[in-house]
Design a protein around this motif. Sequence first.
Motif, PDB file in Angstrom:
ATOM      1  N   ARG A  22      30.866  93.647  61.247  1.00  0.00           N
ATOM      2  CA  ARG A  22      30.879  93.092  59.692  1.00  0.00           C
ATOM      3  C   ARG A  22      31.585  91.503  59.989  1.00  0.00           C
ATOM      4  N   LEU A  23      32.316  91.425  60.741  1.00  0.00           N
ATOM      5  CA  LEU A  23      32.726  89.921  61.052  1.00  0.00           C
ATOM      6  C   LEU A  23      31.762  89.009  61.530  1.00  0.00           C
ATOM      7  N   ALA A  24      30.767  89.479  62.474  1.00  0.00           N
ATOM      8  CA  ALA A  24      29.552  88.722  62.874  1.00  0.00           C
ATOM      9  C   ALA A  24      28.780  88.521  61.920  1.00  0.00           C
ATOM     10  N   GLU A  25      28.481  89.539  61.125  1.00  0.00           N
ATOM     11  CA  GLU A  25      27.382  89.412  59.894  1.00  0.00           C
ATOM     12  C   GLU A  25      27.847  88.247  58.883  1.00  0.00           C
TER      13      GLU A  25
ATOM     14  N   ASP B  39      26.903  76.280  47.850  1.00  0.00           N
ATOM     15  CA  ASP B  39      28.371  76.994  47.586  1.00  0.00           C
ATOM     16  C   ASP B  39      28.964  76.009  46.793  1.00  0.00           C
ATOM     17  N   ASP B  40      28.737  75.842  45.580  1.00  0.00           N
ATOM     18  CA  ASP B  40      29.280  75.178  44.511  1.00  0.00           C
ATOM     19  C   ASP B  40      30.716  75.655  44.332  1.00  0.00           C
ATOM     20  N   LEU B  41      31.037  76.775  44.490  1.00  0.00           N
ATOM     21  CA  LEU B  41      32.233  77.798  44.196  1.00  0.00           C
ATOM     22  C   LEU B  41      33.291  77.256  45.285  1.00  0.00           C
ATOM     23  N   GLY B  42      32.804  77.164  46.465  1.00  0.00           N
ATOM     24  CA  GLY B  42      33.615  76.845  47.411  1.00  0.00           C
ATOM     25  C   GLY B  42      34.197  78.068  48.200  1.00  0.00           C
ATOM     26  N   GLY B  43      34.448  79.348  47.467  1.00  0.00           N
ATOM     27  CA  GLY B  43      35.305  80.449  48.077  1.00  0.00           C
ATOM     28  C   GLY B  43      34.391  81.057  49.023  1.00  0.00           C
ATOM     29  N   LEU B  44      33.222  81.253  49.024  1.00  0.00           N
ATOM     30  CA  LEU B  44      32.345  81.779  50.054  1.00  0.00           C
ATOM     31  C   LEU B  44      32.383  81.073  51.301  1.00  0.00           C
ATOM     32  N   THR B  45      32.365  79.890  51.366  1.00  0.00           N
ATOM     33  CA  THR B  45      32.807  78.920  52.568  1.00  0.00           C
ATOM     34  C   THR B  45      34.134  79.047  53.164  1.00  0.00           C
ATOM     35  N   ALA B  46      35.035  79.111  52.290  1.00  0.00           N
ATOM     36  CA  ALA B  46      36.256  79.099  52.327  1.00  0.00           C
ATOM     37  C   ALA B  46      36.642  80.534  53.528  1.00  0.00           C
ATOM     38  N   ALA B  47      36.150  81.646  52.766  1.00  0.00           N
ATOM     39  CA  ALA B  47      36.427  82.909  53.364  1.00  0.00           C
ATOM     40  C   ALA B  47      35.664  82.989  54.635  1.00  0.00           C
ATOM     41  N   ARG B  48      34.589  82.432  54.979  1.00  0.00           N
ATOM     42  CA  ARG B  48      33.794  82.527  56.031  1.00  0.00           C
ATOM     43  C   ARG B  48      34.681  81.559  57.205  1.00  0.00           C
ATOM     44  N   GLU B  49      34.973  80.349  56.831  1.00  0.00           N
ATOM     45  CA  GLU B  49      35.740  79.735  57.598  1.00  0.00           C
ATOM     46  C   GLU B  49      36.966  80.550  58.300  1.00  0.00           C
ATOM     47  N   ALA B  50      37.689  81.235  57.203  1.00  0.00           N
ATOM     48  CA  ALA B  50      38.805  81.968  57.514  1.00  0.00           C
ATOM     49  C   ALA B  50      38.781  83.018  58.552  1.00  0.00           C
ATOM     50  N   LEU B  51      37.550  83.485  58.418  1.00  0.00           N
ATOM     51  CA  LEU B  51      37.112  84.666  59.285  1.00  0.00           C
ATOM     52  C   LEU B  51      36.204  84.185  60.480  1.00  0.00           C
ATOM     53  N   ARG B  52      36.147  83.069  60.962  1.00  0.00           N
ATOM     54  CA  ARG B  52      35.292  82.624  61.929  1.00  0.00           C
ATOM     55  C   ARG B  52      35.615  82.941  63.225  1.00  0.00           C
ATOM     56  N   TRP B  53      36.928  82.990  63.476  1.00  0.00           N
ATOM     57  CA  TRP B  53      37.497  83.791  64.624  1.00  0.00           C
ATOM     58  C   TRP B  53      38.863  84.286  64.752  1.00  0.00           C
ATOM     59  N   TYR B  54      39.277  84.970  65.319  1.00  0.00           N
ATOM     60  CA  TYR B  54      40.723  85.379  65.460  1.00  0.00           C
ATOM     61  C   TYR B  54      41.833  84.320  65.531  1.00  0.00           C
TER      62      TYR B  54
END
Length: 333
Positions: free
Chosen positions: A125-128, A137-152
Amino acid sequence: MEFTPGLAVSRRLYDEVVAPALGAVPHAAGRVDSGSDVLGFDTARSMDHDWGPRLQVFVRDRATAAAARAGIVLPETFHGIPTRDHGEQIGVTVDALDDYLTASLALPDPANPTTDDWLALPTQRLAEFTGGAVFRDDLGGLTAAREALRWYPDDVWRYVVAAQWMRIDQEEPFVGRCGELGDDLGSRIVAARLARDLMRLFLLLERRYPPYSKWLGTAVAKISTAPHEALRKAVRADDWRQREHHLLEAATRAGERTNEVFGTAEDPTPRPFHDRPIMVLGAARFARALEPERPMTGAVDQWVDSTDVLSLVGRARAAARGLNRAGLGPNDR
């Protein structure tokens, strides 16, 4: 039909159909759910199911989602690819962003995951989620979540790698032990399991989330530091001593790479297993060098092997929570 990678098809669908339908509505859009195309592993064979003009749209709230959903009407086919199944539109979903993140990740705060959050998320799921593509991404939240989970975080990364080493330690003598008992089938099965664990280890060392079994070899093929030939020979060998030799070659390289990546200084030279005529790396040494204190249960997919759990993040989180409640989790002594 000529094959076009699924992400390119989804991008075209967004540009030509979905974005015009949404107009000025603030939104995010992309492909961050599931499928071989999200990982970039799709081929012409993938076109027979769950593939094609698909994407996710995210808006601020449920009311906006309902209105936007009603306004997106797909053609019956898009560049020759069907967009409906038995009359139902299957290619585009529209959700409130917070609802989607909660449902797809089962995290209280996707932009600020805790250690327990990290360890409850399957690497598939992390890879996906961190792979795929975001088209807007007008909202910014999707990008923020993806960046936060980019790697451990580094401490979680060390712990997960240590747990992977411990998995190897727990079975590395068994290729030889099965072999000397004349159990060739058992020896082959253990060798394949160890090869799989080593493959996952090499991905973790290179900061790549290991995908599930169908794509594991494809992902490892892209890692230049992995000993591909040794791993292939290990699973092909007809003699247990040859299996042992090639697995030790691969494990030695993994030990060297662990020292390079984490600054550990363990000797990666193979050694006898007690007084038996069986050679091992002694993988626990690398585990303890990385994590000398905590129990080595690791991330959820290092101790759960059920698709029915790992493919549903809520179940994976519940399993991890149960382990912690039993006093067997990484934060228990």
